[in-house]
Scaffold this motif. Structure first.
Motif, PDB file in Angstrom:
ATOM      1  N   LEU A  74       0.831  -1.208   0.000  1.00  0.00           N
ATOM      2  CA  LEU A  74       0.000   0.000   0.000  1.00  0.00           C
ATOM      3  C   LEU A  74       0.868   1.261   0.000  1.00  0.00           C
ATOM      4  O   LEU A  74       0.459   2.305   0.492  1.00  0.00           O
ATOM      5  N   LEU A  75       2.088   1.145  -0.527  1.00  0.00           N
ATOM      6  CA  LEU A  75       3.036   2.242  -0.724  1.00  0.00           C
ATOM      7  C   LEU A  75       3.638   2.769   0.565  1.00  0.00           C
ATOM      8  O   LEU A  75       4.183   3.872   0.600  1.00  0.00           O
ATOM      9  N   GLY A  76       3.558   2.005   1.632  1.00  0.00           N
ATOM     10  CA  GLY A  76       4.178   2.399   2.890  1.00  0.00           C
ATOM     11  C   GLY A  76       5.580   1.826   3.009  1.00  0.00           C
ATOM     12  O   GLY A  76       6.059   1.110   2.131  1.00  0.00           O
ATOM     13  N   GLY A  77       6.222   2.120   4.116  1.00  0.00           N
ATOM     14  CA  GLY A  77       7.562   1.617   4.366  1.00  0.00           C
ATOM     15  C   GLY A  77       7.564   0.365   5.233  1.00  0.00           C
ATOM     16  O   GLY A  77       8.614  -0.199   5.500  1.00  0.00           O
ATOM     17  N   ASP A  78       6.394  -0.060   5.699  1.00  0.00           N
ATOM     18  CA  ASP A  78       6.254  -1.247   6.531  1.00  0.00           C
ATOM     19  C   ASP A  78       7.119  -1.170   7.784  1.00  0.00           C
ATOM     20  O   ASP A  78       7.674  -2.160   8.243  1.00  0.00           O
ATOM     21  N   SER A  79       7.231   0.048   8.355  1.00  0.00           N
ATOM     22  CA  SER A  79       8.074   0.255   9.530  1.00  0.00           C
ATOM     23  C   SER A  79       7.313   0.103  10.846  1.00  0.00           C
ATOM     24  O   SER A  79       7.925   0.111  11.915  1.00  0.00           O
ATOM     25  N   ALA A  80       5.996  -0.034  10.780  1.00  0.00           N
ATOM     26  CA  ALA A  80       5.171  -0.136  11.989  1.00  0.00           C
ATOM     27  C   ALA A  80       3.815  -0.703  11.587  1.00  0.00           C
ATOM     28  O   ALA A  80       3.480  -0.742  10.399  1.00  0.00           O
ATOM     29  N   PRO A  81       3.009  -1.138  12.555  1.00  0.00           N
ATOM     30  CA  PRO A  81       1.658  -1.612  12.232  1.00  0.00           C
ATOM     31  C   PRO A  81       0.849  -0.488  11.590  1.00  0.00           C
ATOM     32  O   PRO A  81       1.080   0.687  11.861  1.00  0.00           O
ATOM     33  N   ASN A  82      -0.115  -0.873  10.747  1.00  0.00           N
ATOM     34  CA  ASN A  82      -0.969   0.161  10.171  1.00  0.00           C
ATOM     35  C   ASN A  82      -2.134   0.455  11.121  1.00  0.00           C
ATOM     36  O   ASN A  82      -2.322  -0.243  12.115  1.00  0.00           O
ATOM     37  N   PRO A  83      -2.895   1.513  10.868  1.00  0.00           N
ATOM     38  CA  PRO A  83      -3.951   1.906  11.810  1.00  0.00           C
ATOM     39  C   PRO A  83      -4.978   0.817  12.106  1.00  0.00           C
ATOM     40  O   PRO A  83      -5.414   0.686  13.258  1.00  0.00           O
ATOM     41  N   VAL A  84      -5.382   0.022  11.107  1.00  0.00           N
ATOM     42  CA  VAL A  84      -6.371  -1.015  11.404  1.00  0.00           C
ATOM     43  C   VAL A  84      -5.760  -2.138  12.244  1.00  0.00           C
ATOM     44  O   VAL A  84      -6.460  -2.771  13.035  1.00  0.00           O
ATOM     45  N   GLU A  85      -4.456  -2.366  12.114  1.00  0.00           N
ATOM     46  CA  GLU A  85      -3.788  -3.323  12.999  1.00  0.00           C
ATOM     47  C   GLU A  85      -3.726  -2.770  14.420  1.00  0.00           C
ATOM     48  O   GLU A  85      -3.872  -3.523  15.392  1.00  0.00           O
ATOM     49  N   HIS A  86      -3.530  -1.452  14.555  1.00  0.00           N
ATOM     50  CA  HIS A  86      -3.589  -0.825  15.887  1.00  0.00           C
ATOM     51  C   HIS A  86      -4.988  -0.993  16.488  1.00  0.00           C
ATOM     52  O   HIS A  86      -5.130  -1.222  17.690  1.00  0.00           O
ATOM     53  N   LEU A  87      -6.018  -0.879  15.646  1.00  0.00           N
ATOM     54  CA  LEU A  87      -7.387  -1.073  16.132  1.00  0.00           C
ATOM     55  C   LEU A  87      -7.580  -2.502  16.627  1.00  0.00           C
ATOM     56  O   LEU A  87      -8.153  -2.717  17.702  1.00  0.00           O
ATOM     57  N   LEU A  88      -7.091  -3.482  15.864  1.00  0.00           N
ATOM     58  CA  LEU A  88      -7.199  -4.877  16.304  1.00  0.00           C
ATOM     59  C   LEU A  88      -6.453  -5.079  17.624  1.00  0.00           C
ATOM     60  O   LEU A  88      -6.940  -5.772  18.526  1.00  0.00           O
TER      61      LEU A  88
END
Length: 195
Positions: A74-88
């Motif tokens: 999704l064009l990110g750097g994959d350096s951290a969880p994404n917001p929906v993973e934070h929600l989970l």
């Protein structure tokens, strides 16, 4: 009956006192939690959590930093969880904490608890390419493996006290307010006068 001082990692007497205090004193249970998020470019951001209000007092001796990014797909750097993973994560940890606290309050021992969440999301909703598709999770599944003598239905009832579960299931009104700050324009430097 065994006189327990601690259950599920919680001091039983202190837990009972906290419950009494919040139940009996008007306004004491009103809490305000805050975050401050700064965009770092692309899908990256960082959130600072430093204070909250509760029990008539501002509490500010906390310093947490959370980062978010998007996967490379999704064009990110994959350096951290994404917001929906934070929600989970927020949902899983709140369900687990709610289970532990309420089980302790009811004298139910939990020796171990593991929780796996799965959220199904059709990315077309976020991308705006399919207006009929929901932008958020269409479904979240939570699976618990709990070592306890309590029946699963009792444990499920206790976990349902989770505030994050309530927000996810029932929705919460979110007021969005935007303030714009003009982007400063770069002034071209004057050409030096010929010598």
């Amino acid at each position: 009956m065994v006189d327990l001082k601690e259950l599920n990692g919680l001091d039983i007497e202190a837990l009972a006192e906290v419950i009494r205090g919040f139940r009996d004193e008007e306004g004491r249970a009103d809490f305000v939690f805050r975050t401050y998020t700064r965009w770092l470019g692309g899908g990256r951001s960082e959130t600072r959590i430093t204070n909250f209000y509760g029990a008539f007092v501002e509490h500010d001796a906390r310093h947490f930093l959370l980062e978010a990014d998007e996967p490379r797909l999704l064009l990110g750097g994959d350096s951290a969880p994404n917001p929906v993973e934070h929600l989970l994560n927020a949902l899983a940890t709140c369900l687990t904490g709610s289970l532990a606290y309420h089980a302790a309050a009811h004298g139910i021992a939990i020796r171990s608890c593991e929780c796996t969440l799965r959220g199904d999301l059709d990315i077309r909703g976020f991308l705006g390419v399919a207006p009929e598709v929901r932008r958020g999770f269409g479904r979240i599944q939570a699976h618990f493996r709990v070592e306890s003598d309590a029946p699963p239905k009792v444990l499920e009832t206790l976990a349902r006290y989770s505030p994050v579960l309530d927000v996810v299931r029932n929705g919460t009104e979110v007021d969005l307010q935007f303030e714009t700050v003009p982007i400063p324009t770069v002034q071209a430097e004057e050409e030096p006068a010929p010598v």
